[in-house]
Write a protein that holds these residues in place. Structure first.
Motif, PDB file in Angstrom:
ATOM      1  N   TYR A  96      43.126  23.808  47.765  1.00 53.04           N
ATOM      2  CA  TYR A  96      44.142  24.158  46.758  1.00 53.04           C
ATOM      3  C   TYR A  96      44.422  22.958  45.852  1.00 53.04           C
ATOM      4  O   TYR A  96      44.442  23.084  44.621  1.00 53.04           O
ATOM      5  N   LYS A 100      43.629  22.808  41.861  1.00 52.49           N
ATOM      6  CA  LYS A 100      44.725  22.594  40.912  1.00 52.49           C
ATOM      7  C   LYS A 100      44.462  21.363  40.052  1.00 52.49           C
ATOM      8  O   LYS A 100      44.626  21.395  38.831  1.00 52.49           O
ATOM      9  N   GLN A 104      43.790  21.547  36.092  1.00 51.37           N
ATOM     10  CA  GLN A 104      44.716  20.809  35.248  1.00 51.37           C
ATOM     11  C   GLN A 104      43.987  19.794  34.384  1.00 51.37           C
ATOM     12  O   GLN A 104      44.318  19.617  33.217  1.00 51.37           O
ATOM     13  N   ASN A 123      50.621  29.021  39.122  1.00 53.58           N
ATOM     14  CA  ASN A 123      50.215  28.127  38.036  1.00 53.58           C
ATOM     15  C   ASN A 123      49.272  28.938  37.153  1.00 53.58           C
ATOM     16  O   ASN A 123      48.344  29.566  37.662  1.00 53.58           O
ATOM     17  N   LEU A 134      46.597  30.426  39.778  1.00 56.48           N
ATOM     18  CA  LEU A 134      46.508  29.816  41.102  1.00 56.48           C
ATOM     19  C   LEU A 134      47.838  30.123  41.773  1.00 56.48           C
ATOM     20  O   LEU A 134      48.880  29.632  41.342  1.00 56.48           O
TER      21      LEU A 134
END
Length: 188
Positions: A96, A100, A104, A123, A134
């Motif tokens: 995860y 992320k 990002q 997200n 996410l």
């Protein structure tokens, strides 16, 4: 010391050069399948659920990975028999965090929806014709990645379909004596 600085600059340049390729990969399709591909053209896909014009499939011959970790469940969504979404179940907080950070770094700071405990729950990123979500639950026990192709997904009630998929669709296990092909889900 000067050699170390050059190495850092070189690694940074390589990462910057690879970033658009990774982003282009998701904007073009998923795991080698272009967005909008008709289900009839794909082999070895097994239907695991449907509702109206939406059908969900798995490919039991493929085991996806993220950063070397196995992804236990990948479901392909088809609207009017064309690929519009991909959903992946993640079992590891490490994966995860990697996803992320990678999303990002490529798509910028996400829009965040907070849960009842004040923790980030969803997200969201948007790039061209794709949307990426996410999602986690408050306990971080369920982690999901969803990628949508908006020319088709905009015709679908995404929230309703996510709820249906999560409650109604059961993942088919890989056949016992068959070794699935391993494909990277996201490579970074």
């Amino acid at each position: 010391m000067m050699g170390f600085k050059r190495l850092i600059v070189l690694v940074g340049v390589v990462i910057l050069l690879q970033s658009p390729l990774w982003a282009a990969h998701l904007t073009e399709g998923f795991s080698g399948i272009k967005w909008g591909t008709p289900i009839e053209t794909l082999s070895n896909f097994k239907e695991v659920g449907s509702r109206g014009e939406i059908s969900y499939y798995v490919n039991p011959d493929v085991l996806h990975t993220i950063g070397g970790f196995e992804v236990p469940q990948v479901i392909y969504g088809f609207y009017a028999k064309r690929l519009f979404a991909v959903y992946a179940q993640i079992d590891s907080l490490e994966v995860y965090a990697r996803i992320k950070n990678e999303l990002q770094s490529h798509y910028g700071i996400p829009k965040v929806v907070y849960g009842g405990t004040g923790q980030p729950e969803v997200n969201r990123w948007k790039s061209g014709q794709i949307k990426i979500k996410l999602k986690t639950d408050d306990s971080l026990r369920k982690i999901k990645v969803a990628i949508y192709y908006t020319p088709l997904s905009d015709k679908v009630n995404e929230a309703g379909e996510e709820k249906f998929r999560e409650s109604e669709i059961k993942f088919l296990p890989i056949e016992r004596d068959k070794e699935p092909l391993r494909l990277p889900l996201l490579e970074f």
